[in-house]
Design an enzyme around this catalytic site. Sequence first.
Site: not given
Length: 484
Positions: A149, A173, A176, A226, A281, A375
């Site tokens: 995301f 993909k 969402e 992740s 990240c 994280e």
Amino acid sequence: MKYSALTHWVGGTAVPSNDPTLAVYSPLTGEQISTVPMSGFEALDQAVLAARGAFEAWSQKPIKERVGVFYTYRHLLEKNMQELAALVREENGKTHSEAIAEVQKSMEVTEFACSLPQLTAGEVMEVSRGVECRSEYRPLGVVACITPFNFPNMVPNWTLPNAIALGNCVVLKPSELVPLSSMRIAELLKEAGLPDGVLNVVHGGKDMVEAICDHPGIHAVSFVGSTKVAKLVYARATSHLKRCVALGGAKNHLIVLPDAHVDMTASNVAASMSGCAGQRCMAASAMVAVGAADAIVQRIVEESKKIVPGQNLGAVISQAAKERITGYIDQAERQGAKVLLDGRNVKVQGSENGYYMGPTVLDYVKPEMAVAQEEIFGPVLSIMRTESLDEAIAIENRSPYGNAAAVFTQSGGLARYVAERASAGMIGVNIGVPVPREPFSFGGWNESKFGACDITGKSSIEFFTQIKKTTTKWNPEARTNWMS
Ligand code: NAD
């Protein structure tokens, strides 16, 4: 809803679906802006079919012709920059300037794809008299790209231009949570001249990702997200003998030495931990201060106070993320960390339902605390203090992650000492967010990446291609002369 209900994108067109849907919210306001289809397995079959159907014609075009699409696409990214950035901002919650920077980075990776003909010429050699070997890069076939995301425009563009320019067809993909930018990317690539079926977009979550890993028509999977999911995807895709690179999460350490330039270090550290609301990240979320560090810590707090939610600090992705980040701060405080700047409970006037957090600086964090090890993915800096540089390096080395590490010092020798010993794929010297620029590749070490290649730059050529070796015997003794 501001945007109509999203559909899958197959064979160059939006295909209506009867799949169950998920609401898409804007983190800026907490309002629903669209819906996204979930679990469209039929759409996945159609997308793979469309990609396979397009593969032969696309892969047989010379690479110089294929990259022509990306020259136009780069221009379209620039021409539509404001609109694309607004979309990123709306679905992800970034500030306007962060969203612009994201689209600019998409342009840079597209420029790299345009240079691929120069980098993929292959080799030829007469290996013994009359025998010639040549090698050439050939595409893999259908490649799936699964994205997170936090960079709705840039991360799809990390893979699409290179994968497609190298002759592959793609099933994308997106997350969402941020599906809108990917649909716009598909439209722009069509406008740039990409033949139908070369890029397809399917939506969904866990089930769709698993179906992609299992699908016999998909040859390779790239994943960014992740570490927990990267491990699952890598294990599942490779168990089906697919090529896979899976980039995971991070806990990036900044080692600050006593000779570091105070102002430069403070502004870099504050920007690194808070940029994109800490949802990068490459964000610095753990700082290890060696020796006397009070002056630098104080300046970091002053710099962080200039970062204001709703102004130069965007929102985090969801209410759940906000609660998770707040929970980390609460726990650290209970365990004895000192909260020098508290970003909990902020409200942005006019966006009271937006998912905003303020920058948070925690001092005297212990290496065994969760805020030092896990994280957080929010605008939180955890400061640990050590007496020696080797102790600081040992803390960095103990992290299971290994995306980035940075050192702040004015000593070249000490910078080199840290750069050699840090266990991370991307190192910064006096740089808080050491993202390698093209043509250098992006990818971490340890549990920040699974698989052999990096995802961008020159290294990605190895991922998105296979090498064909042709050996030809041409019999010089025959002295054939077709003119005689
Ligand atoms: P995520 O792992 O939750 O989701 C990534 C993708 O996996 C999404 O498309 C999602 O639909 C899918 N997914 C989610 N749960 C799944 C499951 N259980 N099984 C299969 N698929 C699943 O990641 P996110 O929250 O979207 O993104 C944030 C994470 O991504 C952070 O950890 C961040 O560090 C990481 N990230 C890493 C890099 C990198 O280059 N290493 C870059 C960007 C983001």
